[in-house]
Design a protein around this motif. Structure first.
Motif, PDB file in Angstrom:
ATOM      1  N   LEU A  38      67.941 -11.645  66.708  1.00 19.25           N
ATOM      2  CA  LEU A  38      67.064 -12.093  65.625  1.00 19.25           C
ATOM      3  C   LEU A  38      67.488 -11.585  64.252  1.00 19.25           C
ATOM      4  O   LEU A  38      67.377 -12.309  63.263  1.00 19.25           O
ATOM      5  CB  LEU A  38      65.627 -11.670  65.914  1.00 19.25           C
ATOM      6  CG  LEU A  38      64.957 -12.355  67.104  1.00 19.25           C
ATOM      7  CD1 LEU A  38      63.579 -11.756  67.347  1.00 19.25           C
ATOM      8  CD2 LEU A  38      64.859 -13.848  66.888  1.00 19.25           C
ATOM      9  N   PHE A  39      67.963 -10.343  64.174  1.00 18.10           N
ATOM     10  CA  PHE A  39      68.199  -9.754  62.857  1.00 18.10           C
ATOM     11  C   PHE A  39      69.670  -9.670  62.463  1.00 18.10           C
ATOM     12  O   PHE A  39      69.964  -9.317  61.330  1.00 18.10           O
ATOM     13  CB  PHE A  39      67.568  -8.366  62.776  1.00 18.10           C
ATOM     14  CG  PHE A  39      66.074  -8.414  62.877  1.00 18.10           C
ATOM     15  CD1 PHE A  39      65.312  -9.022  61.890  1.00 18.10           C
ATOM     16  CD2 PHE A  39      65.421  -7.880  63.971  1.00 18.10           C
ATOM     17  CE1 PHE A  39      63.931  -9.083  61.983  1.00 18.10           C
ATOM     18  CE2 PHE A  39      64.044  -7.929  64.080  1.00 18.10           C
ATOM     19  CZ  PHE A  39      63.303  -8.533  63.069  1.00 18.10           C
ATOM     20  N   ASN A  40      70.593  -9.977  63.356  1.00 19.15           N
ATOM     21  CA  ASN A  40      72.006  -9.935  63.000  1.00 19.15           C
ATOM     22  C   ASN A  40      72.604 -11.324  62.848  1.00 19.15           C
ATOM     23  O   ASN A  40      73.810 -11.458  62.708  1.00 19.15           O
ATOM     24  CB  ASN A  40      72.803  -9.132  64.030  1.00 19.15           C
ATOM     25  CG  ASN A  40      72.481  -7.664  63.947  1.00 19.15           C
ATOM     26  OD1 ASN A  40      72.026  -7.184  62.918  1.00 19.15           O
ATOM     27  ND2 ASN A  40      72.702  -6.951  65.014  1.00 19.15           N
ATOM     28  N   ASP A  41      71.783 -12.339  62.920  1.00 20.97           N
ATOM     29  CA  ASP A  41      72.204 -13.727  62.697  1.00 20.97           C
ATOM     30  C   ASP A  41      73.390 -14.120  63.580  1.00 20.97           C
ATOM     31  O   ASP A  41      74.376 -14.670  63.121  1.00 20.97           O
ATOM     32  CB  ASP A  41      72.543 -13.935  61.221  1.00 20.97           C
ATOM     33  CG  ASP A  41      72.594 -15.417  60.869  1.00 20.97           C
ATOM     34  OD1 ASP A  41      71.852 -16.197  61.523  1.00 20.97           O
ATOM     35  OD2 ASP A  41      73.355 -15.796  59.972  1.00 20.97           O
TER      36      ASP A  41
ATOM     37  N   VAL B  89      66.238  -5.463  76.954  1.00 17.25           N
ATOM     38  CA  VAL B  89      65.881  -6.818  76.513  1.00 17.25           C
ATOM     39  C   VAL B  89      65.461  -6.818  75.043  1.00 17.25           C
ATOM     40  O   VAL B  89      65.892  -7.681  74.264  1.00 17.25           O
ATOM     41  CB  VAL B  89      64.759  -7.391  77.410  1.00 17.25           C
ATOM     42  CG1 VAL B  89      64.157  -8.644  76.809  1.00 17.25           C
ATOM     43  CG2 VAL B  89      65.291  -7.668  78.804  1.00 17.25           C
ATOM     44  N   ILE B  90      64.655  -5.842  74.659  1.00  9.80           N
ATOM     45  CA  ILE B  90      64.200  -5.780  73.267  1.00  9.80           C
ATOM     46  C   ILE B  90      65.375  -5.513  72.332  1.00  9.80           C
ATOM     47  O   ILE B  90      65.459  -6.095  71.248  1.00  9.80           O
ATOM     48  CB  ILE B  90      63.084  -4.729  73.115  1.00  9.80           C
ATOM     49  CG1 ILE B  90      61.815  -5.241  73.807  1.00  9.80           C
ATOM     50  CG2 ILE B  90      62.811  -4.417  71.656  1.00  9.80           C
ATOM     51  CD1 ILE B  90      60.713  -4.218  73.925  1.00  9.80           C
ATOM     52  N   SER B  91      66.306  -4.659  72.740  1.00 13.71           N
ATOM     53  CA  SER B  91      67.486  -4.386  71.903  1.00 13.71           C
ATOM     54  C   SER B  91      68.320  -5.642  71.711  1.00 13.71           C
ATOM     55  O   SER B  91      68.785  -5.921  70.594  1.00 13.71           O
ATOM     56  CB  SER B  91      68.352  -3.301  72.543  1.00 13.71           C
ATOM     57  OG  SER B  91      67.680  -2.086  72.571  1.00 13.71           O
ATOM     58  N   ILE B  92      68.513  -6.391  72.766  1.00 13.47           N
ATOM     59  CA  ILE B  92      69.278  -7.630  72.655  1.00 13.47           C
ATOM     60  C   ILE B  92      68.550  -8.644  71.772  1.00 13.47           C
ATOM     61  O   ILE B  92      69.166  -9.302  70.925  1.00 13.47           O
ATOM     62  CB  ILE B  92      69.583  -8.206  74.049  1.00 13.47           C
ATOM     63  CG1 ILE B  92      70.610  -7.312  74.757  1.00 13.47           C
ATOM     64  CG2 ILE B  92      70.107  -9.629  73.964  1.00 13.47           C
ATOM     65  CD1 ILE B  92      70.842  -7.657  76.211  1.00 13.47           C
ATOM     66  N   LEU B  93      67.242  -8.760  71.934  1.00 18.66           N
ATOM     67  CA  LEU B  93      66.469  -9.679  71.090  1.00 18.66           C
ATOM     68  C   LEU B  93      66.535  -9.289  69.621  1.00 18.66           C
ATOM     69  O   LEU B  93      66.660 -10.156  68.742  1.00 18.66           O
ATOM     70  CB  LEU B  93      65.018  -9.742  71.555  1.00 18.66           C
ATOM     71  CG  LEU B  93      64.756 -10.532  72.829  1.00 18.66           C
ATOM     72  CD1 LEU B  93      63.296 -10.418  73.234  1.00 18.66           C
ATOM     73  CD2 LEU B  93      65.142 -11.987  72.638  1.00 18.66           C
ATOM     74  N   ILE B  94      66.451  -8.000  69.347  1.00 21.33           N
ATOM     75  CA  ILE B  94      66.539  -7.549  67.953  1.00 21.33           C
ATOM     76  C   ILE B  94      67.912  -7.862  67.387  1.00 21.33           C
ATOM     77  O   ILE B  94      68.033  -8.308  66.236  1.00 21.33           O
ATOM     78  CB  ILE B  94      66.202  -6.047  67.853  1.00 21.33           C
ATOM     79  CG1 ILE B  94      64.700  -5.854  68.067  1.00 21.33           C
ATOM     80  CG2 ILE B  94      66.624  -5.467  66.507  1.00 21.33           C
ATOM     81  CD1 ILE B  94      64.254  -4.422  68.162  1.00 21.33           C
TER      82      ILE B  94
ATOM     83  N   ILE C 151      80.799  -8.529  76.449  1.00 16.46           N
ATOM     84  CA  ILE C 151      81.792  -8.679  77.525  1.00 16.46           C
ATOM     85  C   ILE C 151      83.175  -8.247  77.032  1.00 16.46           C
ATOM     86  O   ILE C 151      83.900  -7.551  77.745  1.00 16.46           O
ATOM     87  CB  ILE C 151      81.808 -10.136  78.037  1.00 16.46           C
ATOM     88  CG1 ILE C 151      80.517 -10.422  78.800  1.00 16.46           C
ATOM     89  CG2 ILE C 151      83.017 -10.385  78.928  1.00 16.46           C
ATOM     90  CD1 ILE C 151      80.314 -11.871  79.152  1.00 16.46           C
ATOM     91  N   ASN C 152      83.533  -8.627  75.817  1.00 14.32           N
ATOM     92  CA  ASN C 152      84.863  -8.303  75.294  1.00 14.32           C
ATOM     93  C   ASN C 152      85.007  -6.848  74.867  1.00 14.32           C
ATOM     94  O   ASN C 152      86.092  -6.301  74.891  1.00 14.32           O
ATOM     95  CB  ASN C 152      85.204  -9.211  74.114  1.00 14.32           C
ATOM     96  CG  ASN C 152      85.376 -10.653  74.549  1.00 14.32           C
ATOM     97  OD1 ASN C 152      85.727 -10.920  75.692  1.00 14.32           O
ATOM     98  ND2 ASN C 152      85.122 -11.567  73.642  1.00 14.32           N
TER      99      ASN C 152
ATOM    100  N   SER D 202      74.748 -16.263  72.941  1.00 15.79           N
ATOM    101  CA  SER D 202      76.041 -16.396  73.621  1.00 15.79           C
ATOM    102  C   SER D 202      77.122 -15.583  72.900  1.00 15.79           C
ATOM    103  O   SER D 202      77.960 -14.954  73.536  1.00 15.79           O
ATOM    104  CB  SER D 202      76.442 -17.859  73.718  1.00 15.79           C
ATOM    105  OG  SER D 202      76.562 -18.425  72.438  1.00 15.79           O
ATOM    106  N   GLU D 203      77.098 -15.580  71.559  1.00 14.99           N
ATOM    107  CA  GLU D 203      78.062 -14.771  70.811  1.00 14.99           C
ATOM    108  C   GLU D 203      77.864 -13.292  71.089  1.00 14.99           C
ATOM    109  O   GLU D 203      78.826 -12.538  71.249  1.00 14.99           O
ATOM    110  CB  GLU D 203      77.928 -15.027  69.307  1.00 14.99           C
ATOM    111  CG  GLU D 203      78.379 -16.382  68.856  1.00 14.99           C
ATOM    112  CD  GLU D 203      78.049 -16.626  67.394  1.00 14.99           C
ATOM    113  OE1 GLU D 203      77.342 -15.791  66.781  1.00 14.99           O
ATOM    114  OE2 GLU D 203      78.498 -17.650  66.857  1.00 14.99           O
TER     115      GLU D 203
END
Length: 130
Positions: free
Chosen positions: A70-73, A62-67, A84-85, A77-78
């Motif tokens: 937040l930081f990769n703009d 969860v923290i990796s996804i949030l980072i 997924i792709n 959903s993207e």
């Protein structure tokens, strides 16, 4: 002796041993939803290893996804569509999360076994009201 009585005796033993945080938030939360989880000091190594591995794996993911969000703009959903792709990035995230979870789970388990032996606590089955 019922679980709540043993739990009260365990908390008094932990307090008398000088352990301050014998009832962490995660255990309070689990008991509130109906799970009867012993304090970590009284659980065996494997039980603590499985619990902390699962907890730390989920938290790390969860923290990796949030980072990433937040930081990769990128929007969430993207990011999920990218995972997924591109199965490689998703499997990398999962394996990295599991590796970190096992590492932290192992560390926490050793920590609680060490404290159990250091403070010479009674085993869960030997706790009684006397």
């Amino acid at each position: 002796m019922c679980f709540e009585e043993k739990l009260a005796v365990a908390h008094s033993e932990l307090t008398s041993a000088g352990i301050k945080n014998s009832n962490p938030f995660i255990l309070k939360l689990l008991r509130r939803i109906g799970l009867r989880k012993r304090p970590f000091y009284y659980s065996n190594f494997i039980s603590n290893l499985v619990f902390f591995t699962c907890l730390c794996t989920c938290l790390y993911m969860v923290i990796s996804i949030l980072i990433d969000v937040l930081f990769n703009d990128v929007s969430l959903s993207e990011l999920l569509m990218e995972y997924i792709n591109h199965n490689a990035s998703l499997s990398k995230l999962i394996m990295e999360s599991i590796n970190k979870g096992v590492l932290f789970g192992f560390g926490f388990s050793i920590h609680y076994i060490y404290l159990f032996k250091k403070h010479k606590l009674s085993s869960w089955n030997d706790l009684n009201l006397g």
